[in-house]
Motif scaffolding. Structure first.
Motif, short mmCIF file in Angstrom:
data_model
loop_
_atom_site.label_atom_id
_atom_site.label_comp_id
_atom_site.label_asym_id
_atom_site.label_seq_id
_atom_site.Cartn_x
_atom_site.Cartn_y
_atom_site.Cartn_z
N GLY A 1 0.78 -1.32 -0.04
CA GLY A 1 0.10 0.03 0.14
C GLY A 1 0.69 1.22 -0.06
O GLY A 1 0.50 2.50 0.08
N SER A 2 2.04 1.42 -0.02
CA SER A 2 2.98 2.14 -0.19
C SER A 2 4.29 1.75 -0.53
O SER A 2 4.61 0.52 -0.97
CB SER A 2 3.34 2.75 1.31
N THR B 1 3.70 1.94 -5.90
CA THR B 1 2.32 1.52 -5.89
C THR B 1 1.59 1.68 -7.27
O THR B 1 0.85 1.10 -7.59
CB THR B 1 1.50 2.48 -4.87
N ASP C 1 0.05 -1.20 -9.19
CA ASP C 1 -1.43 -1.16 -9.67
C ASP C 1 -1.37 -1.40 -11.58
O ASP C 1 -2.43 -1.83 -11.93
CB ASP C 1 -1.97 0.31 -9.35
#
Length: 346
Positions: free
Chosen positions: A39-40, A98, A102
């Motif tokens: 997430g980071s 990220t 993604d």
């Protein structure tokens, strides 16, 4: 050629090759020990050849939309004076991890990545035509098939992100340590610090570094130029990533039977070249291409190994050398002169 592929690891290499093989019509299954995507993360440099690989995977536009372009970098002394201008004539995109993850995995079909699915070793692998070992620098599959373990570089690194624009990319070399600054995005700065393990005071567990790291870094880089001081002044309350640095010794092969090593499992390297993510993407495209044109899996893996191993091993050696040069404690004046001269003629 089409078939079934089992991919161990859903990092950059694993998700990239999964994406490529799905686009080529393969049946793909990815086993990932983590519960979800990160997430980071800090910024990764994507050089033109890596962007070409991302375009081949259909992810280039998404990466461009979420990144910033940097025209080279400056190598500085601790007082801020310039040693050399690096990367002249070449631009890199600074991509948040990220954003890259993604772009590679966001539109994969549901269920392709099986989370919370660690692989202990070869005996626990499901059947597949091809097994892709993309399980990182501490790869259990590499250890099992090739007997190679990571080796310590003798350095440690801190990394993080602070608010505010970076104002360009710099790397500052002092005696036994360096400090890098790059953009994460237009409003945030990615930073990294690297130093000799022997210069690090014994603070105990890695968690202790997270608690005391800001004060430690301010002591270690006291008196360095204003851009470094600005970043260090913003560290309080900011997450710090601390780790010992390792690389993978150059391997005699990237394949074993129907198994192919990709990314850090094949050529985990010191971060000093800024090439780890790029090489993982190039691995993925090379393997997908080989599996698409070769008559069978053995021929495809031989083609992949011949096309990628020499370069990967060379990158490991070069990154290890640069890690030592950038954190040298002796003859730093001669080092700086040599790097300045080399940059002028490159």
């Amino acid at each position: 050629m089409r078939g079934s592929a089992l991919i161990v690891g859903a990092g950059i290499a694993g998700t990239a090759v999964a994406r490529g093989l799905l686009r080529a019509g393969w049946s793909v299954r990815v086993l990932e020990r983590s519960a979800h995507l990160p997430g980071s993360g800090t910024a990764l440099a994507m050089w033109p050849e890596a962007m070409k690989a991302l375009d081949a995977l259909g992810a280039g536009d998404a990466v461009r939309a979420g990144s910033v372009e940097e025209p080279g970098a400056r190598l500085l002394k601790p007082d801020g004076s310039q040693i050399a201008a690096m990367g002249r004539g070449r631009t890199a995109r600074m991509v948040p991890r990220t954003v890259l993850m993604d772009a590679l995995s966001g539109d994969l079909p549901a269920g392709v990545i099986e989370w919370n699915s660690p692989v202990a070793g070869p005996s626990s692998l499901p059947d597949a035509d091809v097994v892709v070992a993309a399980d990182g620098i501490s790869s259990r599959l590499r250890a099992a098939y090739l007997g190679a373990s990571p080796r310590a570089l003798g350095t440690v690194a801190f990394r993080g992100v602070v608010s505010g624009p970076a104002g360009g990319s710099t790397e500052t070399w002092g005696r036994g340590r360096l400090f890098g600054i790059t953009p994460l995005d237009p409003g945030n700065t990615n930073w990294f610090a690297c130093l000799r393990s022997t210069d690090l005071p014994p603070l105990g567990s890695p968690e202790a570094f997270g608690i005391h790291g800001a004060d430690l870094l301010r002591r270690l880089y006291l008196g360095w130029h204003p851009d470094v001081a600005r970043v260090l002044g913003k560290l309080d309350g900011s997450p710090l990533d601390y780790r010992e640095l390792f690389d993978v010794p150059p391997l005699r092969s990237y394949i074993s039977g129907n198994v192919a090593l990709l990314g850090d499992a094949a050529h985990g390297m010191a971060p000093n070249l800024g090439r780890g993510a790029c090489e993982a993407l190039l691995d993925a495209v090379a393997l997908v291409d080989a599996l698409s044109v070769a008559p069978d899996v053995p021929a495809a893996l031989q083609r992949y190994d011949a096309g990628r191993r020499r370069r990967g091993n060379g990158m490991v050696r070069a990154a290890r050398l640069l890690n030592g040069i950038g954190t040298a404690k002796r003859f730093t004046g001669i080092r700086n002169l040599a790097v300045s001269a080399a940059a002028r003629f490159s």
